[in-house]
Design an enzyme around this catalytic site. Structure first.
Site, PDB file in Angstrom:
ATOM      1  N   GLY A  77      -7.723  -4.346  -4.910  1.00  7.25           N
ATOM      2  CA  GLY A  77      -8.110  -5.277  -5.856  1.00  7.25           C
ATOM      3  C   GLY A  77      -8.433  -4.617  -7.240  1.00  7.25           C
ATOM      4  N   GLN A  78      -8.001  -3.370  -7.494  1.00 13.10           N
ATOM      5  CA  GLN A  78      -7.926  -3.012  -8.848  1.00 13.10           C
ATOM      6  C   GLN A  78      -6.928  -3.543  -9.644  1.00 13.10           C
ATOM      7  OE1 GLN A  78      -7.883  -1.048  -6.296  1.00 13.10           O
ATOM      8  NE2 GLN A  78      -9.421   0.654  -6.244  1.00 13.10           N
ATOM      9  N   PRO A  79      -7.204  -3.846 -10.890  1.00 17.68           N
ATOM     10  CA  PRO A  79      -6.037  -4.560 -11.908  1.00 17.68           C
ATOM     11  C   PRO A  79      -4.759  -3.801 -11.856  1.00 17.68           C
ATOM     12  CG  PRO A  79      -8.188  -4.427 -12.975  1.00 17.68           C
ATOM     13  CD  PRO A  79      -8.338  -3.580 -11.733  1.00 17.68           C
ATOM     14  N   LEU A  81      -3.454  -2.364  -9.125  1.00  9.58           N
ATOM     15  CA  LEU A  81      -2.834  -2.804  -8.053  1.00  9.58           C
ATOM     16  C   LEU A  81      -2.638  -3.835  -7.705  1.00  9.58           C
ATOM     17  CD1 LEU A  81      -5.051  -0.275  -5.894  1.00  9.58           C
ATOM     18  CD2 LEU A  81      -2.626   0.059  -6.543  1.00  9.58           C
TER      19      LEU A  81
END
Length: 170
Positions: A77-79, A81
């Site tokens: 969920g990192q920006p 990714l």
């Protein structure tokens, strides 16, 4: 005659496979939830919460329930990714969107990410489960409070449900 027996065998022993996306911004508890699901619903022991690291790419979990196989795709969920999420939409049958209910300062980021997911044509009509995670923490908001904040007015005839959960406690 062979085709008759093959058809009968296939009917009795084949399980329908469904792909479920587990999405949400980073640190929402997606992987912890997946590991808990695996430990509760399959013979596979999930990772203990203290050994879970941030997801880079995806984690896959498989669970068999009656005549169905559920394949969970837990996407990072990192920006940076989130752009890969779209590559999995076409094959998804349902979406589980996980939100850290104990961190209101990140609700807006979650809402923006969720709205982008819902706008994608490949997911039109896919059932949506929104989880208000981390209910084991004292400051967590309820699923009803989270639903009011997200204010999802138009869900295109989509089946949608909010639930309060704790990926840590089960």
């Amino acid at each position: 005659m062979f085709s008759l027996f093959y058809g009968l065998w296939k009917y009795i022993f084949t399980k329908t496979e469904f792909h479920v996306l587990i999405l949400g911004i980073d640190k929402a508890g997606k992987t912890t939830l997946l590991e808990k699901l695996k430990s509760v619903y399959s013979n596979v022991e999930g990772l203990p919460p203290d050994r879970i690291v941030p997801t880079v790419g995806l984690n896959i979990g498989r669970i068999e329930v009656s005549n169905s196989k559920l394949v969970f795709w837990d996407l990072g969920g990192q920006p940076g990714l989130r752009s890969i999420w779209e590559k999995y939409y076409e094959e998804a049958h349902a979406v589980v969107f996980v939100i850290d209910a104990a961190c209101p300062s990140r609700f807006e980021d979650s809402k923006t990410a969720l709205e982008k997911v819902l706008r994608n044509e490949d997911l039109q009509g896919a059932p949506l489960l929104i989880l208000a995670n981390k209910q084991d923490l004292p400051d967590a908001v309820s699923a009803d409070e989270l639903a009011r904040y997200l204010d999802l007015k138009k869900l295109d005839e989509r089946v949608c449900m909010f639930e309060a959960v704790s990926g840590y406690d089960g």
